[in-house]
Structure formats: structure tokens, C-alpha cells
Design a protein around this motif. Structure first.
Motif, mmCIF file in Angstrom:
data_model
loop_
_atom_site.group_PDB
_atom_site.id
_atom_site.type_symbol
_atom_site.label_atom_id
_atom_site.label_comp_id
_atom_site.label_asym_id
_atom_site.label_seq_id
_atom_site.Cartn_x
_atom_site.Cartn_y
_atom_site.Cartn_z
ATOM 1 N N ARG A 22 68.307 51.062 12.553
ATOM 2 C CA ARG A 22 67.082 51.310 13.300
ATOM 3 C C ARG A 22 67.102 52.731 13.870
ATOM 4 O O ARG A 22 67.967 53.086 14.653
ATOM 5 C CB ARG A 22 66.931 50.299 14.426
ATOM 6 N N LEU A 23 66.130 53.503 13.418
ATOM 7 C CA LEU A 23 65.948 54.849 13.958
ATOM 8 C C LEU A 23 65.013 54.776 15.145
ATOM 9 O O LEU A 23 64.114 53.929 15.198
ATOM 10 C CB LEU A 23 65.361 55.776 12.895
ATOM 11 N N SER A 24 65.208 55.658 16.089
ATOM 12 C CA SER A 24 64.326 55.722 17.250
ATOM 13 C C SER A 24 62.987 56.312 16.829
ATOM 14 O O SER A 24 62.922 57.436 16.327
ATOM 15 C CB SER A 24 64.947 56.600 18.336
ATOM 16 N N ARG A 25 61.934 55.547 17.026
ATOM 17 C CA ARG A 25 60.624 56.064 16.635
ATOM 18 C C ARG A 25 60.224 57.253 17.481
ATOM 19 O O ARG A 25 59.578 58.173 17.003
ATOM 20 C CB ARG A 25 59.577 54.960 16.648
ATOM 21 N N ILE A 26 60.637 57.256 18.743
ATOM 22 C CA ILE A 26 60.307 58.379 19.629
ATOM 23 C C ILE A 26 61.016 59.643 19.159
ATOM 24 O O ILE A 26 60.407 60.719 19.069
ATOM 25 C CB ILE A 26 60.668 58.046 21.089
ATOM 26 N N LYS A 27 62.298 59.513 18.828
ATOM 27 C CA LYS A 27 63.053 60.676 18.345
ATOM 28 C C LYS A 27 62.498 61.177 17.016
ATOM 29 O O LYS A 27 62.427 62.382 16.775
ATOM 30 C CB LYS A 27 64.536 60.331 18.205
ATOM 31 N N LEU A 28 62.088 60.240 16.157
ATOM 32 C CA LEU A 28 61.515 60.622 14.871
ATOM 33 C C LEU A 28 60.207 61.390 15.066
ATOM 34 O O LEU A 28 60.005 62.451 14.474
ATOM 35 C CB LEU A 28 61.284 59.389 13.994
ATOM 36 N N VAL A 29 59.340 60.872 15.912
ATOM 37 C CA VAL A 29 58.054 61.533 16.162
ATOM 38 C C VAL A 29 58.274 62.911 16.778
ATOM 39 O O VAL A 29 57.629 63.884 16.374
ATOM 40 C CB VAL A 29 57.144 60.662 17.055
ATOM 41 N N LYS A 30 59.194 63.009 17.729
ATOM 42 C CA LYS A 30 59.486 64.310 18.346
ATOM 43 C C LYS A 30 59.953 65.318 17.301
ATOM 44 O O LYS A 30 59.546 66.475 17.321
ATOM 45 C CB LYS A 30 60.558 64.163 19.430
ATOM 46 N N GLU A 31 60.798 64.864 16.386
ATOM 47 C CA GLU A 31 61.319 65.772 15.348
ATOM 48 C C GLU A 31 60.209 66.176 14.378
ATOM 49 O O GLU A 31 60.144 67.325 13.946
ATOM 50 C CB GLU A 31 62.489 65.118 14.612
ATOM 51 N N LEU A 32 59.320 65.237 14.053
ATOM 52 C CA LEU A 32 58.185 65.569 13.180
ATOM 53 C C LEU A 32 57.300 66.630 13.834
ATOM 54 O O LEU A 32 56.887 67.588 13.178
ATOM 55 C CB LEU A 32 57.362 64.314 12.869
ATOM 56 N N VAL A 33 57.026 66.459 15.112
ATOM 57 C CA VAL A 33 56.184 67.424 15.837
ATOM 58 C C VAL A 33 56.898 68.771 15.927
ATOM 59 O O VAL A 33 56.296 69.816 15.674
ATOM 60 C CB VAL A 33 55.828 66.892 17.247
ATOM 61 N N LYS A 34 58.178 68.723 16.270
ATOM 62 C CA LYS A 34 58.972 69.951 16.399
ATOM 63 C C LYS A 34 58.964 70.758 15.108
ATOM 64 O O LYS A 34 58.846 71.984 15.122
ATOM 65 C CB LYS A 34 60.403 69.585 16.791
ATOM 66 N N GLN A 35 59.058 70.058 13.971
ATOM 67 C CA GLN A 35 59.101 70.740 12.677
ATOM 68 C C GLN A 35 57.725 70.865 12.038
ATOM 69 O O GLN A 35 57.606 71.360 10.918
ATOM 70 C CB GLN A 35 60.064 70.000 11.740
ATOM 71 N N ASP A 36 56.690 70.418 12.745
ATOM 72 C CA ASP A 36 55.311 70.493 12.257
ATOM 73 C C ASP A 36 55.172 69.846 10.878
ATOM 74 O O ASP A 36 54.638 70.440 9.945
ATOM 75 C CB ASP A 36 54.829 71.946 12.234
ATOM 76 N N LEU A 37 55.694 68.613 10.762
ATOM 77 C CA LEU A 37 55.633 67.872 9.510
ATOM 78 C C LEU A 37 54.765 66.631 9.661
ATOM 79 O O LEU A 37 54.761 65.998 10.721
ATOM 80 C CB LEU A 37 57.035 67.403 9.081
ATOM 81 N N THR A 38 54.065 66.287 8.606
ATOM 82 C CA THR A 38 53.338 65.020 8.575
ATOM 83 C C THR A 38 54.268 63.950 8.001
ATOM 84 O O THR A 38 55.311 64.261 7.422
ATOM 85 C CB THR A 38 52.083 65.112 7.686
ATOM 86 N N GLN A 39 53.858 62.702 8.140
ATOM 87 C CA GLN A 39 54.629 61.616 7.541
ATOM 88 C C GLN A 39 54.736 61.813 6.029
ATOM 89 O O GLN A 39 55.788 61.587 5.446
ATOM 90 C CB GLN A 39 53.972 60.272 7.835
ATOM 91 N N GLN A 40 53.651 62.222 5.411
ATOM 92 C CA GLN A 40 53.641 62.434 3.961
ATOM 93 C C GLN A 40 54.608 63.535 3.564
ATOM 94 O O GLN A 40 55.352 63.399 2.590
ATOM 95 C CB GLN A 40 52.222 62.755 3.482
ATOM 96 N N GLN A 41 54.613 64.624 4.300
ATOM 97 C CA GLN A 41 55.518 65.729 3.990
ATOM 98 C C GLN A 41 56.976 65.304 4.131
ATOM 99 O O GLN A 41 57.810 65.653 3.298
ATOM 100 C CB GLN A 41 55.224 66.936 4.891
#
Length: 64
Positions: free
Chosen positions: A2-21
Motif C-alpha cells: 500500500r502506497l500512501s495516496r497523499i505522498k503519491l499525489v504530492k509527488e505528482l504535483v511536485k513533478q508536474d505529472l498527470t496520472q496518465q504520464q
């Protein structure tokens, strides 16, 4: 695993990535990324692929 959804979302925002990317970089489906983002567990392999695609250690994304 189980990955932390909060940590995942923060990393996506930090790297300016979409789920698709992220899915494309990791070689997994967007549905898998979306499921993890919504709190579902994933296989160890998917978790490792996501961490590698984001360039972070897997421990940085794990739920506490």
C-alpha cells in the motif's frame, strides 16, 4: 503493498505529472495509478515501477 495516496499525489504535483504520464513512464495502466491514488493496494512490482518512474526510493511512498 500500500502506497500512501497523499505522498503519491504530492509527488505528482511536485513533478508536474498527470496520472496518465506517470502510468506511461512506469509502464502500467492509468487505472492502476488511479486505484492507488484512491487508496487501493497494489502489487510490489507496480509500486517499484511507480517509485522508479518518479525517481524516488520506494520507502518515500509507502504508507506509515
Amino acid at each position: 503493498m500500500r502506497l500512501s495516496r497523499i505522498k503519491l499525489v504530492k509527488e505528482l504535483v511536485k513533478q508536474d505529472l498527470t496520472q496518465q504520464q506517470l502510468a506511461e513512464k512506469a509502464g502500467i495502466t492509468r487505472a492502476t495509478v488511479n486505484g492507488i491514488k484512491n487508496g487501493k493496494s497494489c502489487s510490489d512490482k507496480s509500486a517499484i515501477l511507480i517509485a522508479d518512474a518518479l525517481g524516488v526510493p520506494i520507502e518515500q511512498l509507502l504508507e506509515n
